[in-house]
Design a protein around this motif. Structure first.
Motif, short mmCIF file in Angstrom:
data_model
loop_
_atom_site.label_atom_id
_atom_site.label_comp_id
_atom_site.label_asym_id
_atom_site.label_seq_id
_atom_site.Cartn_x
_atom_site.Cartn_y
_atom_site.Cartn_z
N ILE A 217 0.82 -1.22 0.00
CA ILE A 217 0.00 0.00 0.00
C ILE A 217 0.85 1.27 0.00
CG2 ILE A 217 -2.06 1.04 1.04
CD1 ILE A 217 -2.70 -1.50 2.40
N GLY A 218 2.11 1.17 -0.40
CA GLY A 218 2.92 2.38 -0.59
C GLY A 218 3.88 2.69 0.53
N ASP A 219 4.91 3.48 0.17
CA ASP A 219 5.97 3.90 1.08
C ASP A 219 6.68 2.72 1.72
OD1 ASP A 219 5.37 6.45 0.41
OD2 ASP A 219 4.75 7.12 2.40
N MET A 220 6.86 1.65 0.94
CA MET A 220 7.70 0.56 1.42
C MET A 220 9.13 1.08 1.61
SD MET A 220 8.64 -3.14 -0.23
CE MET A 220 7.55 -4.03 0.86
N LEU A 221 9.60 1.92 0.68
CA LEU A 221 10.95 2.47 0.74
C LEU A 221 10.87 3.94 1.14
CD1 LEU A 221 12.05 0.67 -2.47
CD2 LEU A 221 13.15 0.32 -0.25
N HIS A 222 11.84 4.39 1.94
CA HIS A 222 11.78 5.75 2.49
C HIS A 222 12.03 6.81 1.42
CE1 HIS A 222 11.73 8.69 5.65
NE2 HIS A 222 12.95 9.12 5.37
N SER A 223 12.87 6.48 0.45
CA SER A 223 13.26 7.47 -0.57
C SER A 223 12.90 6.95 -1.96
CB SER A 223 14.77 7.74 -0.50
OG SER A 223 15.20 8.54 -1.60
N ASP A 224 12.56 7.88 -2.85
CA ASP A 224 12.29 7.52 -4.24
C ASP A 224 13.55 7.56 -5.09
OD1 ASP A 224 10.02 6.77 -5.92
OD2 ASP A 224 10.47 8.57 -7.07
N LYS A 225 14.68 7.93 -4.48
CA LYS A 225 15.94 8.02 -5.21
C LYS A 225 17.01 7.21 -4.47
CE LYS A 225 14.92 12.37 -7.49
NZ LYS A 225 15.41 13.71 -7.87
N LYS A 270 -1.00 -7.31 -4.66
CA LYS A 270 -1.57 -6.09 -5.20
C LYS A 270 -0.72 -4.91 -4.74
CE LYS A 270 -5.17 -8.14 -7.01
NZ LYS A 270 -5.44 -8.14 -8.47
N SER A 271 -0.68 -3.83 -5.56
CA SER A 271 0.21 -2.74 -5.18
C SER A 271 -0.31 -1.39 -5.67
CB SER A 271 1.61 -2.96 -5.75
OG SER A 271 1.61 -2.83 -7.16
N VAL A 272 0.04 -0.36 -4.91
CA VAL A 272 -0.05 1.04 -5.34
C VAL A 272 1.18 1.75 -4.79
CG1 VAL A 272 -2.57 1.19 -5.49
CG2 VAL A 272 -1.44 1.63 -3.30
N TYR A 282 7.41 0.99 -8.21
CA TYR A 282 7.04 0.36 -9.47
C TYR A 282 8.13 -0.60 -9.92
CZ TYR A 282 5.71 -0.10 -14.39
OH TYR A 282 5.37 -0.60 -15.63
N MET A 283 9.38 -0.13 -9.85
CA MET A 283 10.51 -1.00 -10.21
C MET A 283 10.61 -2.18 -9.27
SD MET A 283 11.53 0.58 -12.84
CE MET A 283 12.96 -0.43 -13.17
N PHE A 284 10.33 -1.95 -7.99
CA PHE A 284 10.38 -3.03 -7.00
C PHE A 284 9.34 -4.10 -7.32
CE2 PHE A 284 9.82 -5.10 -2.91
CZ PHE A 284 11.11 -5.18 -2.42
N MET A 285 8.16 -3.68 -7.77
CA MET A 285 7.12 -4.65 -8.12
C MET A 285 7.49 -5.46 -9.36
SD MET A 285 4.91 -4.63 -5.77
CE MET A 285 3.83 -5.78 -6.62
N VAL A 299 1.35 -5.41 -11.32
CA VAL A 299 2.28 -4.29 -11.43
C VAL A 299 1.55 -3.14 -12.12
CG1 VAL A 299 4.47 -3.47 -12.38
CG2 VAL A 299 4.27 -5.83 -11.57
N ASN A 300 1.45 -2.01 -11.46
CA ASN A 300 0.76 -0.88 -12.06
C ASN A 300 1.34 0.42 -11.53
OD1 ASN A 300 -1.05 0.41 -9.80
ND2 ASN A 300 -1.28 -1.81 -9.55
N ASN A 301 1.02 1.51 -12.21
CA ASN A 301 1.46 2.83 -11.74
C ASN A 301 0.25 3.69 -11.38
OD1 ASN A 301 0.49 3.21 -14.32
ND2 ASN A 301 2.07 4.69 -14.91
N ARG A 302 -0.79 3.01 -10.84
CA ARG A 302 -2.01 3.71 -10.45
C ARG A 302 -1.95 4.16 -9.00
NH1 ARG A 302 -4.07 -0.79 -13.28
NH2 ARG A 302 -4.73 -1.78 -11.34
N TYR A 303 -2.86 5.07 -8.67
CA TYR A 303 -2.96 5.57 -7.30
C TYR A 303 -3.90 4.71 -6.46
CZ TYR A 303 -0.55 9.73 -8.90
OH TYR A 303 0.38 10.60 -9.43
N ARG A 304 -4.69 3.86 -7.10
CA ARG A 304 -5.59 2.96 -6.39
C ARG A 304 -5.89 1.77 -7.29
NH1 ARG A 304 -7.75 7.77 -7.52
NH2 ARG A 304 -9.33 7.86 -9.17
N THR A 305 -6.23 0.66 -6.67
CA THR A 305 -6.64 -0.53 -7.40
C THR A 305 -7.63 -1.28 -6.53
OG1 THR A 305 -5.82 -2.42 -8.67
CG2 THR A 305 -4.81 -2.05 -6.52
N ALA A 306 -8.33 -2.25 -7.11
CA ALA A 306 -9.34 -2.98 -6.36
C ALA A 306 -9.36 -4.43 -6.82
CB ALA A 306 -10.72 -2.35 -6.53
N TYR A 307 -9.84 -5.31 -5.95
CA TYR A 307 -9.94 -6.72 -6.28
C TYR A 307 -11.09 -7.34 -5.49
CZ TYR A 307 -7.47 -7.56 -1.85
OH TYR A 307 -7.12 -7.60 -0.53
#
Length: 405
Positions: A217-225, A270-272, A282-285, A299-307
């Motif tokens: 659900i996001g922010d798995m990693l502290h930095s985007d760089k 599932k991921s966002v 995204y690269m991690f997924m 694997v997606n670059n969306r802000y939300r997903t559903a299942y």
């Protein structure tokens, strides 16, 4: 007042006192104190300005400046680059030398590359050196792609051959398990911080389930760089070791996915993205999808997903956007799934504290984080929330058991 033929010693002393910042009257007074001679304040001022003592000198006064260290203006840009503006002394050839220009601005050429540079030239008289070449220099630089990035690439691509996990189908597994993973902030969080919680989660997974869904659900990693520590929007963060963060995130994820594959008939991931790591997640997924071919990886670059899990409709979003009416947006975007579901839930994180709320039949579950408090949170007093992981057991149509880990 007597007329003087100044000696070279006296002239040099006047220049020396002027360079120390003394005004003409003070220079004249100091010369009287040292030599016992009444030096005219006006003559002293003329000599400092023109280099001549005679009032009959008709040449235009030459402006003289003291050689002083000039300031540098530094601007950190949102794209990770840095813009520096300074006035410096250099030759025309030096102005063409990228290494010289970088050093003139205080940057180590081993660590920085010039993106753009502009040097404007003029000449000016200097007390010490006479006519000197000056440049108003403005450069934009970016950190070099160095060993840290190479390390990160090696980590993300090593052993990327699919991992084969031995597992068997078991028709007696009726319940499903959802594992929400949000705001781990690897880099701030380390494996040593979560070993006990991870062990407890793996014990729950080993009970066996029909379907296990791992929600990223996001922010798995502290930095985007990698080479700097900042969010996807460019907010500068406290420094963390990103190659190590990626490595530990991979170990943590692999332990959960492997155990899930061994103890479930079906594994879905599932991921966002989050506001810290939207791009790098995204690269991690992609790595997860290539590594765990036996799992169903979204694997997606969306802000939300559903299942749909049985008759339970679950939407995941990080929680930093779509805050006004997410239930209505879900109903509009997933009309078919909405019609099938008997229970609807929205899972999010972002705010780092636990909260569950039922709004007109849609259950909102906001999950806490297991990360230790970082310096910013400690400074602002955001230290009271529980540090939790979760595992949610569902039957075909609703939540049955909630594990707080």
């Amino acid at each position: 007042m007597i007329r003087l033929n100044w000696t070279d010693e006296q002239k040099n002393r006047i220049i020396e006192l002027s360079k120390q910042g003394l005004s003409s009257p003070k220079v004249a007074q100091q010369m009287f104190d040292e030599y016992g001679i009444n030096f005219s304040r006006r003559t002293v001022a003329r000599f400092i300005a023109t280099g001549h003592t005679s009032s009959h000198y008709k040449g235009k006064p030459k402006p003289r400046v003291k050689d002083v260290k000039r300031g540098t203006e530094i601007v950190i840009n949102k794209d990770g680059s840095t813009t520096s503006s300074t006035t410096t002394q250099m030759t025309a050839e030096q102005a063409k030398d990228p290494e010289f220009v970088l050093r003139a601005h205080g940057f180590n050429p081993d660590d920085w590359d010039i993106v753009s540079a502009r040097n404007n030239f003029w000449q000016q008289n200097s007390v010490e050196n006479g006519l000197i070449d000056l440049y108003q220099s403005k450069i934009t630089v970016k950190p070099k792609v160095d060993n840290d990035i190479k390390r990160a690439v090696e980590i993300l691509t090593r052993d990327i051959k699919p991992l084969k996990v031995k597992h068997s189908l078991d028709s007696s597994r009726k319940r499903n398990l959802v594992i929400p993973i949000t705001d781990n902030h690897w880099g701030i969080t380390h494996l040593s911080d979560v070993q006990d919680k991870l062990s407890e989660l793996l014990d729950i997974i080993k009970q066996g389930y029909g379907t296990i869904v791992i929600e990223m659900i996001g922010d798995m990693l502290h930095s985007d760089k990698i080479n700097s520590t900042e969010t996807v929007s460019g907010t500068i963060l406290e420094d963390v070791d990103m190659p190590k963060a990626i490595d530990e995130a991979m170990q943590f994820t692999e332990a959960i996915v492997v155990t899930a594959l061994q103890n479930a008939n079906t594994v879905m991931i599932k991921s966002v993205g989050g506001n810290h790591d939207f791009d790098i997640s995204y690269m991690f997924m992609i790595w997860i999808k290539e590594r765990f071919k036996q799992a169903q990886v979204d694997v997606n670059n969306r802000y939300r997903t559903a299942y749909l899990l049985g008759h339970v409709l679950i939407s995941i979003q990080h929680g930093n956007v779509n805050k006004k009416n997410p239930a209505q947006i879900l109903a509009n975007e997933c009309r078919h799934l909405w019609g099938i579901a008997t229970t609807t839930e929205i899972h999010s994180g972002h705010l780092h504290f636990d909260k569950t709320e039922d709004q007109n039949g849609v259950v909102f579950r906001q999950f806490s984080t297991l990360k230790p408090s970082d310096d910013w949170e400690t400074m602002n007093g955001f230290v009271g929330s529980n540090k939790l992981m979760y595992a949610l057991e569902y039957n075909d149509d609703r939540l049955k058991v909630e594990h707080f880990i």
